[in-house]
Design an enzyme around this catalytic site. Structure first.
Site, PDB file in Angstrom:
ATOM      1  CG  HIS A 129      -1.812   1.303   1.198  1.00 55.43           C
ATOM      2  ND1 HIS A 129      -2.865   1.566   0.412  1.00 55.43           N
ATOM      3  CD2 HIS A 129      -1.623   2.164   2.108  1.00 55.43           C
ATOM      4  CE1 HIS A 129      -3.355   2.506   0.696  1.00 55.43           C
ATOM      5  NE2 HIS A 129      -2.847   3.103   1.702  1.00 55.43           N
TER       6      HIS A 129
ATOM      7  CG  HIS B 179      -1.109   6.986  -0.899  1.00 58.06           C
ATOM      8  ND1 HIS B 179      -2.428   7.507  -1.349  1.00 58.06           N
ATOM      9  CD2 HIS B 179      -1.403   6.337   0.210  1.00 58.06           C
ATOM     10  CE1 HIS B 179      -3.473   6.850  -0.847  1.00 58.06           C
ATOM     11  NE2 HIS B 179      -2.779   6.190   0.281  1.00 58.06           N
TER      12      HIS B 179
ATOM     13  CD  GLU C  78      -7.429   8.199  -3.217  1.00 57.04           C
ATOM     14  OE1 GLU C  78      -7.299   7.521  -2.053  1.00 57.04           O
ATOM     15  OE2 GLU C  78      -6.561   9.005  -3.628  1.00 57.04           O
TER      16      GLU C  78
ATOM     17  CG  HIS D 140     -10.231   7.828   0.173  1.00 61.07           C
ATOM     18  ND1 HIS D 140     -10.958   8.569   1.149  1.00 61.07           N
ATOM     19  CD2 HIS D 140      -8.885   8.077   0.240  1.00 61.07           C
ATOM     20  CE1 HIS D 140      -9.763   9.063   1.902  1.00 61.07           C
ATOM     21  NE2 HIS D 140      -8.814   8.810   1.301  1.00 61.07           N
TER      22      HIS D 140
ATOM     23  CG  HIS E  47      -7.385   4.508   2.717  1.00 61.34           C
ATOM     24  ND1 HIS E  47      -7.587   4.795   1.289  1.00 61.34           N
ATOM     25  CD2 HIS E  47      -6.427   4.619   3.130  1.00 61.34           C
ATOM     26  CE1 HIS E  47      -6.628   4.817   0.562  1.00 61.34           C
ATOM     27  NE2 HIS E  47      -5.683   4.773   1.728  1.00 61.34           N
TER      28      HIS E  47
ATOM     29  CD  GLU F 298      -5.584   5.916   7.954  1.00 62.23           C
ATOM     30  OE1 GLU F 298      -4.397   6.240   7.900  1.00 62.23           O
ATOM     31  OE2 GLU F 298      -6.290   6.224   7.030  1.00 62.23           O
TER      32      GLU F 298
ATOM     33  CG  ASP G 172      -0.611   5.292   4.216  1.00 55.21           C
ATOM     34  OD1 ASP G 172      -1.000   5.862   3.183  1.00 55.21           O
ATOM     35  OD2 ASP G 172      -1.352   5.254   5.056  1.00 55.21           O
TER      36      ASP G 172
END
Length: 384
Positions: free
Chosen positions: A66, A68, A142, A181, A208, A211, A322
């Site tokens: 995972h 970004h 996304e 998302h 996600h 969290e 992340d």
């Protein structure tokens, strides 16, 4: 003159099969694996081998499940999640794009990750990754739209993009996936459409979920700091509008997604920190994989991932870094080290297996096996 074989030893050996071995080793002759197993057995069976201490782990390379990448020009900041989203992600969106993705991909390559699961926000980034990335895995497009009134329009544009991008997929490159998302930033109508489409088209998904504790509060009461932050970011929409139902005690993000039929598409659920035992059972029964990002969880004040409970339920766990904005680096080896530190009661072999086998399952990859007759790869010696 024939050179002697080398016996590489480490605290943990993972051959890609079964459970990793404590105090293991690999005998290498030339560029071929002669044997792999417990160090004591190899020492007895290959007394002539020159022993080399490799470090803590010998294993196929890990997967960063995972990321970004397009946020790689952001500066790292530690804030509570509900403050971090508006103050970091949204405020810094001008830094998000192709240059960031290129910088991030270089970091992934330097880290030695075998594959990655990347969340992509910009169309330009998606096209570049699908045509240029030499790191395999999945690039998840996304989607974020909490307004049920625009769900059909958003879905139509998403499907059009996906169908065009599928022509760019290539052997050895990234496959295309979808990422609604988060459980609270995509409307109930759009979630159903995306999940049905992904299931019918065989598109992998990442979402996600749970969290931060404020997300659990939002589903249970419709109030709290995350709800207040959302009210400022999407004025005119209530939590009930987004969810298609009123928040209620006992309602969680997982039970909500289950009620929409989203779990039937077997999405990978990312973070899953602030869960109930019922949430974990639901994920297990649906066959969902879970990705944990220990450093990001710590920096965004999310809490500690209940790893032992997932293991007991039979849920496959993977590791991800992340973004650099919350995780500091894109090196999955840094994430593995953090997992060992933040989960001191967990068998460290579980972390290794998660990084390799769990990550490979998330991105649909194949784990190379370290066994007799296979070609030896120096990348199997992990950095300390």
């Amino acid at each position: 003159m024939t050179s002697l074989p080398t016996l590489y030893t480490a605290d943990i050996l993972y051959t890609g099969m079964g459970l990793p071995i404590r105090d293991g080793g690999v005998v290498v002759s030339g560029q071929t694996v002669a044997a792999a197993g417990p160090r004591a057995e190899l020492r007895a069976n290959y007394p002539q081998a020159q022993e080399v201490r490799a470090g803590r782990v010998i294993s196929p390379p890990p997967v960063n499940a995972h990321t970004h990448l397009d946020m790689s020009l952001y500066e790292f900041q530690s804030l509570p999640y509900f403050e971090w989203i508006p103050q970091v992600v949204i405020a810094g969106r001008a830094r998000r794009g192709l240059e960031g993705a290129q910088t991030g991909l270089e970091a992934i390559q330097r880290s030695g990750a075998a594959a990655m699961g990347d969340i992509v926000w910009h169309p330009e980034v998606m096209e570049w990754l699908l045509t240029h990335s030499q790191v395999p895995g999945v690039a998840y497009w996304e989607v974020l739209d909490p307004n049920p009134a625009t769900a059909a329009q958003t879905f139509a544009s998403t499907r059009e993009r996906i169908e065009g991008w599928r022509e760019l997929e290539r052997p050895g490159g990234l496959r295309l996936g979808l990422s609604p998302h988060a459980s609270h930033t995509v409307s109930h109508r759009l979630f159903r459409m995306l999940a049905e489409y992904a299931g019918a088209e065989g598109l992998p998904m990442q979402i996600h979920v749970l969290e931060h504790p404020s997300e659990a509060e939002l589903f249970a009461t419709g109030a709290g700091p995350l709800a207040e932050s959302m009210a400022r970011m999407v004025p005119g929409l209530s939590v009930a509008d987004i969810l298609g139902r009123e928040p209620a005690q006992g309602l969680t993000a997982v039970s909500y997604l289950e009620s929409l039929g989203v779990l039937q598409a077997r999405p990978t659920l990312v973070h899953m920190v602030n869960v109930t035992s019922a949430d974990i059972r639901a994920a297990a029964q649906a066959g969902c994989l879970v990705v944990t990002c220990p450093r990001s969880n710590r920096h965004l004040h999310c809490g500690t991932f209940p790893w032992a409970e997932y293991a007991a339920a039979g849920v496959e766990v993977a590791l991800g870094t992340d973004s650099v904005a919350s995780g500091e680096t894109l090196d999955v080896h840094d994430e593995i080290g953090a997992a060992w530190t933040l989960h001191p009661g967990l068998d460290p072999r579980q972390v290794v297996r998660a990084a390799v086998k769990g990550g490979s399952r998330v991105v649909g990859g194949r784990v190379p096996l370290i066994r007799r007759g296979e070609v030896w790869n120096a990348a199997y010696l992990w950095p300390e």
